[in-house]
Design a protein around this motif. Structure first.
Motif, PDB file in Angstrom:
ATOM      1  N   VAL B  32       0.850  -1.200   0.000  1.00 18.61           N
ATOM      2  CA  VAL B  32       0.000   0.000   0.000  1.00 18.61           C
ATOM      3  C   VAL B  32       0.883   1.246   0.000  1.00 18.61           C
ATOM      4  O   VAL B  32       1.838   1.333   0.779  1.00 18.61           O
ATOM      5  CB  VAL B  32      -0.935   0.015   1.232  1.00 18.61           C
ATOM      6  CG1 VAL B  32      -1.769   1.288   1.258  1.00 18.61           C
ATOM      7  CG2 VAL B  32      -1.847  -1.213   1.239  1.00 18.61           C
ATOM      8  N   LEU B  48      -2.777   0.748   9.262  1.00 16.52           N
ATOM      9  CA  LEU B  48      -2.283  -0.248   8.299  1.00 16.52           C
ATOM     10  C   LEU B  48      -1.067  -0.971   8.869  1.00 16.52           C
ATOM     11  O   LEU B  48      -0.895  -2.172   8.677  1.00 16.52           O
ATOM     12  CB  LEU B  48      -1.942   0.405   6.957  1.00 16.52           C
ATOM     13  CG  LEU B  48      -3.108   1.024   6.183  1.00 16.52           C
ATOM     14  CD1 LEU B  48      -2.633   1.507   4.817  1.00 16.52           C
ATOM     15  CD2 LEU B  48      -4.280   0.058   6.025  1.00 16.52           C
ATOM     16  N   ILE B  56       4.480  -1.028   3.189  1.00 13.97           N
ATOM     17  CA  ILE B  56       3.816   0.277   3.188  1.00 13.97           C
ATOM     18  C   ILE B  56       4.795   1.319   2.663  1.00 13.97           C
ATOM     19  O   ILE B  56       5.905   1.459   3.177  1.00 13.97           O
ATOM     20  CB  ILE B  56       3.329   0.667   4.606  1.00 13.97           C
ATOM     21  CG1 ILE B  56       2.309  -0.365   5.129  1.00 13.97           C
ATOM     22  CG2 ILE B  56       2.700   2.069   4.600  1.00 13.97           C
ATOM     23  CD1 ILE B  56       1.841  -0.111   6.555  1.00 13.97           C
ATOM     24  N   VAL B 122      -2.531  -0.913  -3.702  1.00 13.25           N
ATOM     25  CA  VAL B 122      -3.593   0.032  -3.335  1.00 13.25           C
ATOM     26  C   VAL B 122      -2.928   1.373  -3.022  1.00 13.25           C
ATOM     27  O   VAL B 122      -1.865   1.412  -2.393  1.00 13.25           O
ATOM     28  CB  VAL B 122      -4.381  -0.445  -2.089  1.00 13.25           C
ATOM     29  CG1 VAL B 122      -5.526   0.512  -1.768  1.00 13.25           C
ATOM     30  CG2 VAL B 122      -4.922  -1.859  -2.276  1.00 13.25           C
ATOM     31  N   THR B 207      -9.181   0.374   2.780  1.00 10.51           N
ATOM     32  CA  THR B 207      -7.962  -0.270   2.275  1.00 10.51           C
ATOM     33  C   THR B 207      -7.926  -1.738   2.703  1.00 10.51           C
ATOM     34  O   THR B 207      -7.644  -2.633   1.900  1.00 10.51           O
ATOM     35  CB  THR B 207      -6.715   0.466   2.812  1.00 10.51           C
ATOM     36  OG1 THR B 207      -6.839   1.855   2.507  1.00 10.51           O
ATOM     37  CG2 THR B 207      -5.438  -0.079   2.204  1.00 10.51           C
TER      38      THR B 207
END
Lengths: 80, 362
Positions: B32, B48, B56, B122, B207
């Motif tokens: 992400v 997240l 990330i 994403v 998400t």
């Protein structure tokens, strides 16, 4: 014809209210007519950017308005 | 595969039948990218990270400022003056050592966006201005990545998921940016500190739903939350094939698209006839004449491309993007109009207006 209007963000701020019921003197108005109507009613909206939703559906093309429809005026905002 | 320590750490997820071991492994495999580690980015990143998203990315060029601490809850007073992406990485790595955090201490531009976005599954938009929002949207449409959108204004927030399973994009909702300067941002007009928390956690939730393939993703809907009344309103948005196709068509010249110009926030370069004559001698430039073919005077030495203003769109492919292009007309007004149009619709950033026009050419 009577319509129910909800204003969001800067639009609500500019005209000083969040909701109201308005009377429109037109037989079969559409969203283009509404834009003109709102700017006449509230000249402060002239330089504001907003989109119109009719009954929770964002209007993409010119959309016909019916009695008691719920109209929303949505401004874009970019804060994060 | 999760190790025993990870299984313990995520045990409350593993107990959920909609997540479980399989779901937790999906989270671990997911990548992400969070654009902007500000008010929205901080809660998104915290959740997240805690949830165990395996990779990330954080991109932010900005530095932590004391006035950020009212809402940007990842940072402390010791971070003031540090780059946000790097400071965020430092804190998040302490929160969860089982994931990878990639920090990009740079500005997202049309030059680096596609390559960066491509590396993730994403994209989460936590930016604070229109030019970056359109840039992020377009990069996601071109690379076909889902975009989790959030935006705030004083006490009100908007959330949606764009480019998800053939759903609408940001441009299907707002095709055009508002006039430059007409919509202020948080640093100009203020924001209630908890609002980005409320909106950011919803972005984190969307998400996770996308990654886990559970629930109903907020695609085709704009959720509007008013913190003062506690009311939420949901508006349906339709996909516009016209907007999507227009965005996809930008791909070949994306890197040269000027988003600041598109949003009207940069200046237009102008020159006069004397400067134009000098430029013709010293540089290989292109001149575009937007007058009708019958209009006089005609200046042969300009070797101009004749592209009347009304038909300008037909000539776009003949206008050079890689050298200086001087736009000319009779008095300088139509050429200015042409520049505004070309900047806005096609992202040109190399156009110069001939002020005063060709009428006084000697």
């Amino acid at each position: 014809m009577k319509i129910n209007v909800i204003y969001f963000g800067m639009i609500a701020e500019a005209i000083g209210k969040n909701v109201e019921t308005l009377q429109i003197n037109s037989i079969q108005p559409n969203t283009d007519d509404l834009t003109t109507f709102f700017i006449q009613q509230y000249p402060v909206l002239k330089n504001k950017s907003f989109k119109i939703a009719v009954n929770q559906q964002m209007a993409t093309n010119n959309t016909v308005i019916n009695e008691n429809d719920e109209i929303a005026l949505l401004p874009p905002f970019a804060g994060g | 595969m999760l190790n025993e320590k990870e299984k313990h750490r995520y045990s409350r997820h593993l107990l959920l039948d909609k997540v479980g071991l399989q779901g937790q492994e999906k989270l671990k495999a997911a990548k992400v990218l969070v654009i902007g580690a500000g008010g929205l980015g901080c809660p998104v990143l915290l959740y997240l990270t805690a949830a165990g998203v395996g990779t990330i990315g954080i991109i932010d060029f900005d530095l932590v400022d004391e006035t950020n601490l009212q809402r940007q809850i990842l940072f402390s007073i010791n971070d003031i003056g540090k780059n946000k992406a790097l400071a965020a990485k430092h804190h998040l790595e302490q929160q969860n050592p089982y994931i990878t955090i990639k920090a990009f201490a740079e500005k997202l531009t049309s030059k680096n966006a596609l390559e960066l976005v491509q590396q993730f599954d994403v994209i989460v938009d936590g930016t604070d201005n229109f030019s970056t929002r359109y840039l992020v949207n377009d990069a996601c449409v071109i690379t076909e990545k889902p975009l989790v959108y959030g935006s705030i204004y004083k006490f009100e927030g908007q959330v949606s998921v764009f480019n998800y399973n053939n759903g609408p994009s940001y441009r299907c909702l707002f095709p055009e940016p508002p006039k430059a300067g007409s919509v202020p941002n948080c640093s100009q007009i203020g924001v209630i500190g908890v609002l980005p928390g409320l909106i950011g956690t919803q972005q984190a939730n969307e998400t996770l739903k996308i990654i886990l393939e559970i629930g109903t993703v907020l695609s085709g809907k704009l959720l509007i939350y008013d913190a003062l009344s506690g009311n939420s309103t949901s508006i349906n948005i339709k996909r516009s094939e016209e907007q999507i196709d227009k965005t996809k068509a930008m791909k070949p010249h994306f890197a040269s698209f000027n988003y600041d110009a598109f949003c009207g926030i940069d200046l237009i370069n102008t020159i006069d006839i004397t400067e134009l004559k000098e430029l013709l001698k010293s540089e290989n430039i292109q001149v575009v004449d937007v007058r009708e073919e019958w209009e006089q005077p005609r200046i042969n030495e300009l070797n101009a491309l004749i592209a009347p203003l009304d038909d300008l769109d037909d000539f776009v492919n003949q206008i050079d993007r890689n050298k200086k292009v001087v736009m000319v007309c009779q008095r300088g007004a139509r050429s200015l109009q042409a520049i505004l149009h070309l900047k806005k619709e096609y992202g040109f950033n190399n156009l110069i207006n001939l002020e005063g026009g060709l009428l006084n050419w000697k």
